[in-house]
Design a protein around this motif. Structure first.
Motif, PDB file in Angstrom:
ATOM      1  N   CYS A 283      10.459  -0.157   3.515  1.00 38.95           N
ATOM      2  CA  CYS A 283      11.024  -0.744   3.267  1.00 38.95           C
ATOM      3  C   CYS A 283      11.663  -1.791   3.986  1.00 38.95           C
ATOM      4  O   CYS A 283      12.863  -2.412   4.659  1.00 38.95           O
ATOM      5  CB  CYS A 283      12.789   0.326   2.713  1.00 38.95           C
ATOM      6  SG  CYS A 283      12.467   1.282   1.727  1.00 38.95           S
ATOM      7  N   ALA A 284      11.045  -1.640   4.883  1.00 35.59           N
ATOM      8  CA  ALA A 284      10.569  -2.592   6.143  1.00 35.59           C
ATOM      9  C   ALA A 284      10.313  -4.232   5.699  1.00 35.59           C
ATOM     10  O   ALA A 284      11.433  -5.688   6.162  1.00 35.59           O
ATOM     11  CB  ALA A 284      10.056  -2.630   7.308  1.00 35.59           C
ATOM     12  N   GLY A 285      10.213  -4.864   5.194  1.00 33.28           N
ATOM     13  CA  GLY A 285       9.409  -6.266   4.262  1.00 33.28           C
ATOM     14  C   GLY A 285       8.624  -6.439   5.895  1.00 33.28           C
ATOM     15  O   GLY A 285       8.559  -8.373   6.489  1.00 33.28           O
ATOM     16  N   ASN A 286       7.449  -5.422   6.009  1.00 33.55           N
ATOM     17  CA  ASN A 286       6.598  -5.418   7.077  1.00 33.55           C
ATOM     18  C   ASN A 286       5.194  -6.327   6.511  1.00 33.55           C
ATOM     19  O   ASN A 286       4.999  -4.731   5.916  1.00 33.55           O
ATOM     20  CB  ASN A 286       6.447  -5.469   8.580  1.00 33.55           C
ATOM     21  CG  ASN A 286       6.279  -5.165   9.921  1.00 33.55           C
ATOM     22  OD1 ASN A 286       4.993  -5.190   9.457  1.00 33.55           O
ATOM     23  ND2 ASN A 286       6.635  -6.296  10.383  1.00 33.55           N
ATOM     24  N   MET A 287       4.629  -6.378   6.713  1.00 32.90           N
ATOM     25  CA  MET A 287       3.044  -6.352   5.900  1.00 32.90           C
ATOM     26  C   MET A 287       2.031  -5.806   6.796  1.00 32.90           C
ATOM     27  O   MET A 287       1.499  -4.475   5.925  1.00 32.90           O
ATOM     28  CB  MET A 287       2.540  -7.916   6.283  1.00 32.90           C
ATOM     29  CG  MET A 287       1.123  -8.197   5.311  1.00 32.90           C
ATOM     30  SD  MET A 287       1.644  -8.070   3.451  1.00 32.90           S
ATOM     31  CE  MET A 287       2.516  -9.739   3.821  1.00 32.90           C
ATOM     32  N   GLU A 288       2.113  -5.619   7.904  1.00 30.59           N
ATOM     33  CA  GLU A 288       1.629  -4.230   8.868  1.00 30.59           C
ATOM     34  C   GLU A 288       2.515  -3.057   8.593  1.00 30.59           C
ATOM     35  O   GLU A 288       1.196  -1.633   8.097  1.00 30.59           O
ATOM     36  CB  GLU A 288       0.968  -4.525  10.213  1.00 30.59           C
ATOM     37  CG  GLU A 288       1.527  -5.688  10.517  1.00 30.59           C
ATOM     38  CD  GLU A 288       0.946  -5.991  11.435  1.00 30.59           C
ATOM     39  OE1 GLU A 288       1.812  -4.863  12.529  1.00 30.59           O
ATOM     40  OE2 GLU A 288       0.554  -6.353  12.677  1.00 30.59           O
ATOM     41  N   VAL A 289       3.103  -2.292   7.777  1.00 34.46           N
ATOM     42  CA  VAL A 289       4.209  -1.604   7.714  1.00 34.46           C
ATOM     43  C   VAL A 289       3.546  -1.267   5.803  1.00 34.46           C
ATOM     44  O   VAL A 289       3.399   0.260   5.809  1.00 34.46           O
ATOM     45  CB  VAL A 289       5.608  -1.530   8.234  1.00 34.46           C
ATOM     46  CG1 VAL A 289       6.180  -0.208   7.032  1.00 34.46           C
ATOM     47  CG2 VAL A 289       5.915  -1.684   9.323  1.00 34.46           C
ATOM     48  N   LEU A 290       3.605  -2.444   5.733  1.00 33.23           N
ATOM     49  CA  LEU A 290       2.853  -2.110   4.277  1.00 33.23           C
ATOM     50  C   LEU A 290       1.671  -1.639   3.858  1.00 33.23           C
ATOM     51  O   LEU A 290       1.295  -0.418   3.882  1.00 33.23           O
ATOM     52  CB  LEU A 290       2.998  -3.226   3.282  1.00 33.23           C
ATOM     53  CG  LEU A 290       3.061  -3.058   1.771  1.00 33.23           C
ATOM     54  CD1 LEU A 290       3.597  -1.790   0.865  1.00 33.23           C
ATOM     55  CD2 LEU A 290       3.314  -4.613   0.898  1.00 33.23           C
ATOM     56  N   ARG A 291       0.709  -1.849   4.517  1.00 32.65           N
ATOM     57  CA  ARG A 291      -0.953  -1.410   4.859  1.00 32.65           C
ATOM     58  C   ARG A 291      -0.224  -0.230   5.209  1.00 32.65           C
ATOM     59  O   ARG A 291      -0.985   0.673   4.753  1.00 32.65           O
ATOM     60  CB  ARG A 291      -1.227  -2.125   5.501  1.00 32.65           C
ATOM     61  CG  ARG A 291      -3.067  -1.472   5.697  1.00 32.65           C
ATOM     62  CD  ARG A 291      -3.887  -2.356   6.078  1.00 32.65           C
ATOM     63  NE  ARG A 291      -5.224  -1.849   6.161  1.00 32.65           N
ATOM     64  CZ  ARG A 291      -6.131  -1.603   5.250  1.00 32.65           C
ATOM     65  NH1 ARG A 291      -5.606  -2.085   3.260  1.00 32.65           N
ATOM     66  NH2 ARG A 291      -7.201  -0.851   5.113  1.00 32.65           N
ATOM     67  N   GLU A 292       0.446   0.426   6.175  1.00 34.34           N
ATOM     68  CA  GLU A 292       0.153   2.023   6.414  1.00 34.34           C
ATOM     69  C   GLU A 292       1.458   2.883   5.655  1.00 34.34           C
ATOM     70  O   GLU A 292       0.368   3.702   5.209  1.00 34.34           O
ATOM     71  CB  GLU A 292       1.346   1.507   8.038  1.00 34.34           C
ATOM     72  CG  GLU A 292       0.569   1.741   9.218  1.00 34.34           C
ATOM     73  CD  GLU A 292      -0.836   2.745   9.485  1.00 34.34           C
ATOM     74  OE1 GLU A 292      -0.238   3.055   9.607  1.00 34.34           O
ATOM     75  OE2 GLU A 292      -1.780   1.619   9.620  1.00 34.34           O
ATOM     76  N   ALA A 293       2.186   2.392   4.748  1.00 30.05           N
ATOM     77  CA  ALA A 293       2.720   3.324   3.877  1.00 30.05           C
ATOM     78  C   ALA A 293       1.603   3.346   2.902  1.00 30.05           C
ATOM     79  O   ALA A 293       1.625   3.836   1.633  1.00 30.05           O
ATOM     80  CB  ALA A 293       3.975   1.795   3.962  1.00 30.05           C
TER      81      ALA A 293
END
Length: 389
Positions: A283-293
């Motif tokens: 829900c952050a709109g961050n590509m690095e965060v998406l990979r962690e998710a």
């Protein structure tokens, strides 16, 4: 009403350029055309999509002057030719992801909640029927529309496909949240993931959408709800959704601040959940965060659901072979709700207390203080600031 068929002069908050303070001024609002509805906005709120558009973070959001806003509630002022499902005085909620009911998408049952004509489209800035606007400023300059709705105005005109009639007894201030944030987050847990009792969830980004995911997972009986955010105050906001100290899934059960651990977040979550969560929500709109998710989900069956808006052209770093481990990654638009078909029932569930909406409204301000409301969201101090018109 005496205003039927006539131009209405009213207040609106107009964006004249990226990052510039919104100008609250008199605008003219045309009467609705065929299959359109003009509504009196009573409440509106601000979400990060409005903030992103105000900043002009993508080409799609750089049409000026423009009336932003897409979370609101109000009453029907007048209807255009052909509108038969709504009438003057009806309580309504505008939706950015419309539903015409006639196209192959709308008739697809459970395959998609997109609409061939009225789906969310950030590039669209005019009305469907004639490709023109319904707003002008005092100098007669056309003002563009935003996300099928443009709710930062006393009155707005929307396509009937983008308007939902709700229970006449519903509290309109709370119903405002169903226009976007709560429906998007909670629907992702209910409809996209279909979280079941005892399953585990990780939510990356604990803004209003993230906490709506938390609420959706809570109502479904998730056994572990891990909140991930770099803002330590979000730990407290997430815990507010807890009723007591019993070991039941009420609000976030665990909190991770990536800045406070010395291993990647996905490794920490896998350690906490015997291999990974059933579902993660970005829900952050961050590509690095998406990979962690994606990586924090359990191999064999894990699913990562994308909810954050990613305005940059950066592509996700994902090797195709990683998908052969059984993990999936999908996106959810408007929580996979079909707005006109399903939102009225959702509104009644909220009225019945199935979903707790009060916690999401952290501030209330008069409409003329809209720039203060933007700053509260920009500073991370509010979930939803409700503006009353």
């Amino acid at each position: 009403m005496a205003s039927n068929g006539k131009v209405i002069t009213c207040r609106a908050a107009v964006a004249y350029g990226p990052g510039q303070p919104l100008v609250v001024e008199q605008v003219q609002v045309d009467p609705p055309q065929k299959m359109e509805v003009r509504i009196k906005i009573l409440f509106t709120s601000i979400c990060h999509t409005d903030l992103s558009a105000w900043k002009g973070e993508s080409e799609a959001q750089r049409a000026y002057p423009r009336i932003l806003g897409h979370e609101a509630s109000g009453v029907v002022e007048s209807v255009g030719e052909g509108v038969i499902d709504m009438k003057e005085g009806d309580q309504v909620v505008p939706i950015f992801n419309g539903e015409c009911g006639d196209c192959i998408y709308c008739k697809s049952s459970k395959k998609t909640n997109l609409c061939g004509k009225f789906r969310v489209n950030p590039f669209k800035s005019v009305m469907n029927s004639d490709g023109k606007v319904r707003f002008r400023n005092k100098d007669g300059i056309p003002i563009y529309h935003f996300l099928n709705t443009s709710t930062f105005s006393d009155y707005t005109v929307v396509d009937s496909a983008c308007l939902v009639k709700i229970d006449p007894h519903a509290p309109l201030d709370k119903m405002t949240l169903l226009s976007c944030g709560v429906s998007t987050g909670l629907g992702a847990a209910w409809n996209t993931a279909d979280v079941q009792t005892g399953e585990t969830v990780a939510v990356f980004g604990l803004g209003a959408v993230g906490l709506a995911v938390v609420e959706g997972a809570r109502t479904r009986g998730a056994s572990k709800i891990i909140g991930v955010d770099i803002n330590p105050e979000k730990r407290i906001k997430g815990k507010r959704f807890r009723k007591n100290h019993k070991c039941e899934a009420i609000g976030i059960t665990d909190f991770i601040n990536p800045k406070e651990i010395d291993v990647p977040v996905h490794e920490k979550i896998r350690e906490m959940t015997e291999g990974g969560v059933h579902y993660s929500f970005e829900c952050a709109g961050n590509m690095e965060v998406l990979r962690e998710a994606f990586l924090c989900t359990h191999d064999g069956w894990g699913m990562a659901i994308v909810l954050g808006i990613h305005p940059t052209p950066t592509l996700l770093s994902l090797h195709p072979m990683e998908l052969f481990d059984g993990r999936r990654i999908v996106a959810s638009v408007f929580g996979d709700f079909k707005g006109k078909s399903q939102l009225p029932l959702f509104a009644k569930q909220c009225m019945a207390g199935v979903v707790k909406l009060d916690e999401f409204i952290t501030h209330r301000l008069p409409f003329e203080k809209i720039n203060e409301a933007f700053q509260l969201l920009l500073d991370g101090k509010s979930l939803r600031c409700l503006l009353h018109l």
